[in-house]
Design an enzyme around this catalytic site. Sequence first.
Site, PDB file in Angstrom:
ATOM      1  CD  GLU A   1       1.196   1.546   9.126  1.00 12.15           C
ATOM      2  OE1 GLU A   1       2.045   2.468   9.010  1.00 12.15           O
ATOM      3  OE2 GLU A   1      -0.019   1.742   8.964  1.00 12.15           O
TER       4      GLU A   1
ATOM      5  CE  LYS B   1       1.653   5.208   7.206  1.00 14.57           C
ATOM      6  NZ  LYS B   1       0.510   4.286   7.191  1.00 14.57           N
TER       7      LYS B   1
ATOM      8  CG  ASP C   1       0.656   0.585   5.894  1.00 17.44           C
ATOM      9  OD1 ASP C   1       0.529  -0.629   6.200  1.00 17.44           O
ATOM     10  OD2 ASP C   1      -0.225   1.438   6.115  1.00 17.44           O
TER      11      ASP C   1
ATOM     12  CG  ASP D   1      -2.985   1.297  10.771  1.00 24.30           C
ATOM     13  OD1 ASP D   1      -3.806   1.669  11.615  1.00 24.30           O
ATOM     14  OD2 ASP D   1      -3.050   1.680   9.586  1.00 24.30           O
TER      15      ASP D   1
ATOM     16  NE  ARG E   1      -7.505   6.443   9.398  1.00 22.76           N
ATOM     17  CZ  ARG E   1      -8.230   5.426   9.876  1.00 22.76           C
ATOM     18  NH1 ARG E   1      -8.801   5.539  11.065  1.00 22.76           N
ATOM     19  NH2 ARG E   1      -8.376   4.308   9.198  1.00 22.76           N
ATOM     20  CB  SER E   2      -6.226   7.609   3.011  1.00 28.11           C
ATOM     21  OG  SER E   2      -7.422   6.969   3.376  1.00 28.11           O
TER      22      SER E   2
ATOM     23  CD  GLU F   1      -2.183   8.061   2.897  1.00 26.11           C
ATOM     24  OE1 GLU F   1      -0.974   7.787   2.861  1.00 26.11           O
ATOM     25  OE2 GLU F   1      -2.983   7.491   3.656  1.00 26.11           O
TER      26      GLU F   1
ATOM     27  CD  GLN G   1      -2.826   1.038   2.473  1.00 25.57           C
ATOM     28  OE1 GLN G   1      -3.811   0.313   2.434  1.00 25.57           O
ATOM     29  NE2 GLN G   1      -2.523   1.751   3.543  1.00 25.57           N
TER      30      GLN G   1
ATOM     31  CE  LYS H   1      -4.057   5.363  10.423  1.00 30.99           C
ATOM     32  NZ  LYS H   1      -4.334   4.180   9.563  1.00 30.99           N
TER      33      LYS H   1
HETATM   34  P1  PGA Z   1      -6.488   4.699   5.946  1.00 31.58           P
HETATM   35  O1  PGA Z   1      -5.165   3.846   6.009  1.00 31.58           O
HETATM   36  O2  PGA Z   1      -6.868   4.713   4.495  1.00 31.58           O
HETATM   37  O3  PGA Z   1      -7.423   3.832   6.735  1.00 31.58           O
HETATM   38  O4  PGA Z   1      -6.262   6.022   6.527  1.00 31.58           O
HETATM   39  C1  PGA Z   1      -3.909   4.270   5.916  1.00 31.58           C
HETATM   40  C2  PGA Z   1      -3.082   3.202   6.556  1.00 31.58           C
HETATM   41  O5  PGA Z   1      -3.368   2.009   6.385  1.00 31.58           O
HETATM   42  O6  PGA Z   1      -2.148   3.536   7.270  1.00 31.58           O
HETATM   43 ZN    ZN Z   2      -1.645   1.327   7.829  1.00 29.18          ZN
END
Ligand code: PGA
Ligand code: ZN
Length: 417
Positions: free
Chosen positions: A281, A383, A236, A307, A361-362, A200, A156, A332
Amino acid sequence: MSSIIEDLIARKIFNSRGEETIEVDVITTGGFGRASAPAGKSRGKAEVTYYPQGGVEQAVKKVDELIAPELAGLNSDFQEEIDNTLHELDGTADFKNIGGNTACAISLANAEAAANSHGLLLFQFMGGNAATTLPYPLGNCLSGGEHARGKAPDIQEYLALPHGAETFLEAQTANTQIHRKIGEALKKKSSLFNGGKSDEGAWIANIDTVDAFDVIAKACEEVGNELDFECGFGIDVAASALWKPKEEKYFYANEGKKRDTAEQLELMIELIEKYHLTYVEDPFQEEDYESFAALTRKVKNCLICGDDLFTTNTERLNNGIKINAGNAIIIKVNQIGTLSDAAQTIETAQRYGYSPVVSHRSGDTCDWHIAHLAVAYKCPLIKTGVVEGARIAKLNELIRIEHFLADRAKMADLKIR
Ligand code: PGA
Ligand code: ZN
């Protein structure tokens, strides 16, 4: 007393993905705080519920009709009391009634209002005079998995980590240069590359998983040489998204490979050794504490971070602590709901030698509170992306904090050297 809550004002706004989210203002007798909640795309199963039925509109209504009258008259200085009241008003274990994102925005806005009521910056109010350490920025440079579309790496996120930088400004400078170099390399590699970026701000390229490693490794090395300090990187894996429980295998669609848990462990060790990864991660799916523990035992000088595994939840972290699953944890706030819950998880992590990694978060807003959270709690890493407005809001706030602290500012101890 200047920090008594007078009122809460909630509204619907939008995050960086254009999704509806909630923003809350907390007004005290002598101050003001405003915060908004982010949203994840690759969410952990154990995260709290974001909104009550009816979505953001219903959440705003709950703030107006239920929560604001209850919080009015309380002292914003007492964060735990505010957060406990939110739990009581909700009455469920996962914020189903008022929404975890509602709680998150109120909780952060309250902390900000309290700090503001005392004429302090949030990190000073929460961390006192001892809060002088800046986190290293873990910057997402290349996207794959659920954060990309079409043919992209299975992993990812590929994240720059300039661990040799002596200041935050230097570190973020390195990340911007690494990000730029990767963009140039991708353009050279394929005429199909059109400069597309993920939510992101990381590049999305039509390259395979292994090529992506080579591209970021080269960029980090070159920038490290140019700036004269070490720049490494991490990943990650977001392995829950690759995991097919029926077959009990990780599916690497781009690579065209399936791996069982033992093969996944082997691959992670191989990648950490080959690329000197300093951060990994979610290398395994979110219920596999044992494999996290096995990997943590086998590698050195690398943070193994949970995470989806921990979802900022103290109970889940305690499960991990029992068997030494991982040595780092993503924080988070909206995975768990309130600042007090997140702080409790950070403190538990630190007590047992886990590095807390405060994270965006994304789907995020220009809310910068996590920058203050990282400094107040001496978290060694933050992050975020490297570019894109919602990411830059947090990074620039850290540059301001470093500037404000001047001679007292120092970089955190990453414990990976
Ligand atoms: P998210 O994930 O899209 O849930 O914010 C980002 C991540 O896995 O760190
Ligand atoms: Zn993650």
